[in-house]
Structure formats: C-alpha cells, structure tokens
Design an enzyme around this catalytic site. Sequence first.
Site, PDB file in Angstrom:
ATOM      1  CG  ASP A 106       9.562   5.582   1.314  1.00 13.75           C
ATOM      2  OD1 ASP A 106       8.725   5.078   2.078  1.00 13.75           O
ATOM      3  OD2 ASP A 106      10.534   4.934   0.868  1.00 13.75           O
ATOM      4  CG  ASP A 154       5.969  -6.387   6.199  1.00 11.12           C
ATOM      5  OD1 ASP A 154       5.115  -5.539   6.504  1.00 11.12           O
ATOM      6  OD2 ASP A 154       7.127  -6.068   5.826  1.00 11.12           O
ATOM      7  CG  ASP A 213       5.248   2.954   0.913  1.00 10.90           C
ATOM      8  OD1 ASP A 213       5.935   2.932  -0.109  1.00 10.90           O
ATOM      9  OD2 ASP A 213       5.737   2.888   2.065  1.00 10.90           O
TER      10      ASP A 213
HETATM   11  P1  ATP Z   1      10.490   2.062   5.058  1.00 11.46           P
HETATM   12  O1  ATP Z   1      10.470   3.084   6.120  1.00 11.46           O
HETATM   13  O2  ATP Z   1      11.760   1.299   5.002  1.00 11.46           O
HETATM   14  O3  ATP Z   1      10.042   2.554   3.700  1.00 11.46           O
HETATM   15  P2  ATP Z   1       8.093   0.499   4.868  1.00 11.46           P
HETATM   16  O4  ATP Z   1       7.346  -0.269   5.913  1.00 11.46           O
HETATM   17  O5  ATP Z   1       7.388   1.631   4.210  1.00 11.46           O
HETATM   18  O6  ATP Z   1       9.422   0.972   5.559  1.00 11.46           O
HETATM   19  P3  ATP Z   1       8.446  -0.527   2.220  1.00 11.46           P
HETATM   20  O7  ATP Z   1       9.474  -1.484   1.736  1.00 11.46           O
HETATM   21  O8  ATP Z   1       8.424   0.855   1.707  1.00 11.46           O
HETATM   22  O9  ATP Z   1       8.583  -0.543   3.817  1.00 11.46           O
HETATM   23  O10 ATP Z   1       7.042  -1.218   1.966  1.00 11.46           O
HETATM   24  C1  ATP Z   1       5.812  -0.532   2.147  1.00 11.46           C
HETATM   25  C2  ATP Z   1       4.796  -1.464   2.781  1.00 11.46           C
HETATM   26  O11 ATP Z   1       4.538  -2.573   1.915  1.00 11.46           O
HETATM   27  C3  ATP Z   1       5.230  -2.089   4.098  1.00 11.46           C
HETATM   28  O12 ATP Z   1       4.979  -1.247   5.183  1.00 11.46           O
HETATM   29  C4  ATP Z   1       4.373  -3.334   4.135  1.00 11.46           C
HETATM   30  O13 ATP Z   1       3.060  -3.043   4.524  1.00 11.46           O
HETATM   31  C5  ATP Z   1       4.345  -3.760   2.686  1.00 11.46           C
HETATM   32  N1  ATP Z   1       5.434  -4.699   2.362  1.00 11.46           N
HETATM   33  C6  ATP Z   1       6.660  -4.392   1.882  1.00 11.46           C
HETATM   34  N2  ATP Z   1       7.391  -5.493   1.688  1.00 11.46           N
HETATM   35  C7  ATP Z   1       6.620  -6.535   2.064  1.00 11.46           C
HETATM   36  C8  ATP Z   1       6.808  -7.945   2.089  1.00 11.46           C
HETATM   37  N3  ATP Z   1       7.942  -8.491   1.701  1.00 11.46           N
HETATM   38  N4  ATP Z   1       5.775  -8.711   2.508  1.00 11.46           N
HETATM   39  C9  ATP Z   1       4.604  -8.157   2.890  1.00 11.46           C
HETATM   40  N5  ATP Z   1       4.369  -6.846   2.890  1.00 11.46           N
HETATM   41  C10 ATP Z   1       5.360  -6.033   2.489  1.00 11.46           C
HETATM   42 MG    MG Z   2       8.120   2.812   2.584  1.00 14.84          MG
END
Ligand code: ATP
Ligand code: MG
Length: 448
Positions: A74, A153, A76
């Site tokens: 997805d 993170d 963000d």
């Molecule tokens: P995915 O491919 O699973 O979507 P993602 O890295 O995009 O991986 P998301 O849960 O969609 O993960 O979160 C988007 C972004 O928000 C992350 O890449 C990170 O930068 C930030 N983020 C999400 N959760 C946290 C957290 N618990 N603490 C700090 N930053 C976070």
């Molecule tokens: Mg994501």
Amino acid sequence: MLKRFIDRLRGRQPSVSKSTMRLQVIKGLQHGISRRQISAPASKVLDGLQEHGYQAFLVGGGVRDLLLGATPKDFDVATNATPEQVRSLFRNARIIGRRFRLVHVLFGRETIEVATFRAHHEQDLKTASTNAQGMIVRDNVYGSMEDDAERRDFTINALYYNIADDCLYDYVNGVRDLDARLLRLIGHPDTRYREDPVRMLRAIRFAAKLDFRIEAQTAAPLTQLAPLLEGVSPHRLADEVDKLLGCGHAERVIALLEEYHLLPYLFPDLVLNDSSRRLIEATARNTDERLRIGKGINPAFFYATLLWHAVQQRSRQLHDQGSALLPALQQAIQQVIQRQQVRTAFTRMLATSLREIWEMQPRLEHPDLRRVDDMLQQPRFRAGFDFLMLREQSGEKTAGMGAWWHRYQEATAEQRQLMLDTIIHARKQQGGGAPSKRRRPPRKRKPS
Ligand code: ATP
Ligand code: MG
C-alpha cells in the site's frame, strides 16, 4: 495564510537544522523510483495536497518496497496538513485512530493512509504522553518533516519521496541501510521499544519479509524487553499477529520469534516440543506457499496449529480428572481460546472457526461410518481435513486417517463402499467396532 505560505516555502527546502541528522537529497536518476510506479490514488492524494500548498510525500513501505524493486502492499503519505485539513480536501476521507490520528482516503478498494508529520513527544507534554513504562499512549503532536523522520521506526521506513521534484529525502541514512539490507531502529533502541513495544514485532516482520539482518543494537534488547508486549492492547496484538503470520514469510517469522523469545508473549499457552515444532513449521510452509501462488489463507488455521498441543495437554488433564473424552476436549478448547483472547483479541468468527477445526479432529480420526458423506458436505470439513493432513504430515499419530479422507474424496461410489467396509472389518477385529481412544464400553455380543 501566513503559516501556509511559510509551510510552502519549507516544502521546497526541508530544514536540516538538527545536529544529529544530516539530510541527503537523492535525485531521480540515482534512486530509480518513477511516478508511473505510484498508484493513481496515491498520486491524486499527493497532487491534491500539494496543489493546496501543503507538503506531501510518499513515505514508509511504499517507498521502501519500490527502492527494493518489489510491489508495495500500500502507499502511505506524510504531510504537514492536519487531519482535519486533509479530510476537508477529499470527499472520500475519514479520520481514524485515537492514539495516533490518521486520515484514510478511500478510492474503491485502495486506501491511502495520510499521516500528519509527528514531532517527538517531549516537545509538548500536554498533547502527547507516555505511561509509567515509557509507552506512548497518545502520539498526536505535530511537527516538521525532519521531526517526523526521527520518530518513525526503522531507517528504511523513513525515506520520503516527493512526486513534484522526483527527489528522495533521507534524514537517517535509510538508503545506506537499504543497500546493506539492514534493519536499524532510529534513535535509542531501548527507548524506542519502550515507547511502543509493537516495534519489536515489526522488526521481526520486516526482517522476515525483506530478508534483512536486524542490526546488532536493534536486536540486542529484544529478548529482555519482550515482556513489555504484555502491556499492548490485545486488539493491536491480534492485528500484528495476523500481519506476522500472513506476510508470506511465516516460516522465518516463527524462527525469529523463537530466536528472540517473543513467542510466549504472543501465545502464553504455546507448548514447544519436537512434535509441535514440526506441525508449526509445516503450517508455516503451507501458508507461505498458498500466499505465493495467490490463494487465500484461513487465519484460524495458524492459531489452531500453535495452540493444538496446549488443547491436547489440557484435554488429557481434564480426562484424567474424570471428564469423558469429548467434554474434556470441548472444555479444554474453551479454556485455551479464552486465555488466548486475553492476549490477542481475535474475532468471534475466528474463535468459532478454531473451535470447529479442533472439535472435528476426533470425528475425522474415528468417523461415524453412517455419517461420512454428510461430513464431506459440511462447509467446515475442508479446514478440519486440512488440519488433520498437516498433523499427519508432521508425524502425529492419526492412524493414517488424513490419507484415508484424501482417498475417500477422490474415490468412486464403489471404491468408497470398499473403504468403509475395510474400516468396519478393522473395527470388528478390534472388538466391537469402538475406536480404541473413545472409551466406550465394549458392545456385548449376542450369544449365538
Ligand atoms: P507495510 O508494507 O506492512 O505496509 P509499512 O512500513 O508501510 O509496511 P505501515 O504499518 O503501513 O508499515 O506504516 C507506515 C509507516 O509508518 C512505516 O513505514 C513507519 O515509517 C511508520 N510507522 C508505522 N508504525 C510505526 C510505529 N509503531 N512506530 C514508528 N513508526 C511507525
Ligand atoms: Mg504501509
């Protein structure tokens, strides 16, 4: 107005004031992301925000996965617009979350998650706060893009792509870590895990999914801080467990969770021995393979696997204390489900599915021969049967009934009758037809 003007200026030139962070701007040709790889909805959100004078960047997994040459799950977006401002720009937008407020902009099946730049919580104690364990309970203090990078993170998740100038903004050496295939927490790992213990699980998920090494300091506190997971809301943990087991790399996820001693905090009743390990590994392999070829997975299945030995153990105890076999099993199931839900609050539908899979096992192992065809027709037969097959493949003693059911489904009417006759015959030889485990009193033979 003035604020918007200043923000617009800052949008073109992100600030680099922090001494610990050095902004690197990577131009188009060097990073290889192109606008064409970004979904139309994500582009619409980015363009919409920028047209109204806000900063807007693609961030997180979308950027990371594009840089790795993978297809993002997805997209963000990070912006300096507040959630209310974002919502007012898009018809199909709604604000979600309390601890961390976000906007979801919906386009058919695709949802773009838009987060306002966050600042570190120390900066405004009135609007963000941590509890006694250092855990962030509210995280809605807004800041600049640089602040935002610092509170993400992992370094590889804090890369910002600007669709307008085709540049990648990296404050935390994320590109360096991406090239080295290293998962590194931003900031002090101990503090960052305490702020949000779910980051420990995210570390495992990303390491498994991307096949990255967890950098030494990021890995070091994991085992010691694992008990902090007990303080996480059971709904959030249930979500995270779904993501961990459904990420397509469950086999590696399980190995890493075990390596860092995190499993007992997710599944307190889990019994780990050679037999349960084989079952869990077989299920993980099977799930990963299904996802690889585009098939769906039943989330109940993993719980069924992970907690099966706990159910059997508890059921044996209850049976030894005098319960009959079936009630002992039902009671054990009830207790194990209830205890697990305290940790991961899965849905009632999943609980029902779990109960059905487990309760079906003795009925599949010792079928009532008059009801074999009825059982095949039941919608839940498949999950119960698949589970029996996995138990059998992992070496559990099931008297070969998994293979029997498999053959039975393929057989002609004539062959089926023959298969039933074989069982009837075997049962007679065992004395009266009662399957050995079901402590039924032996049938009295009529005197001839
Ligand atoms: P995915 O491919 O699973 O979507 P993602 O890295 O995009 O991986 P998301 O849960 O969609 O993960 O979160 C988007 C972004 O928000 C992350 O890449 C990170 O930068 C930030 N983020 C999400 N959760 C946290 C957290 N618990 N603490 C700090 N930053 C976070
Ligand atoms: Mg994501």
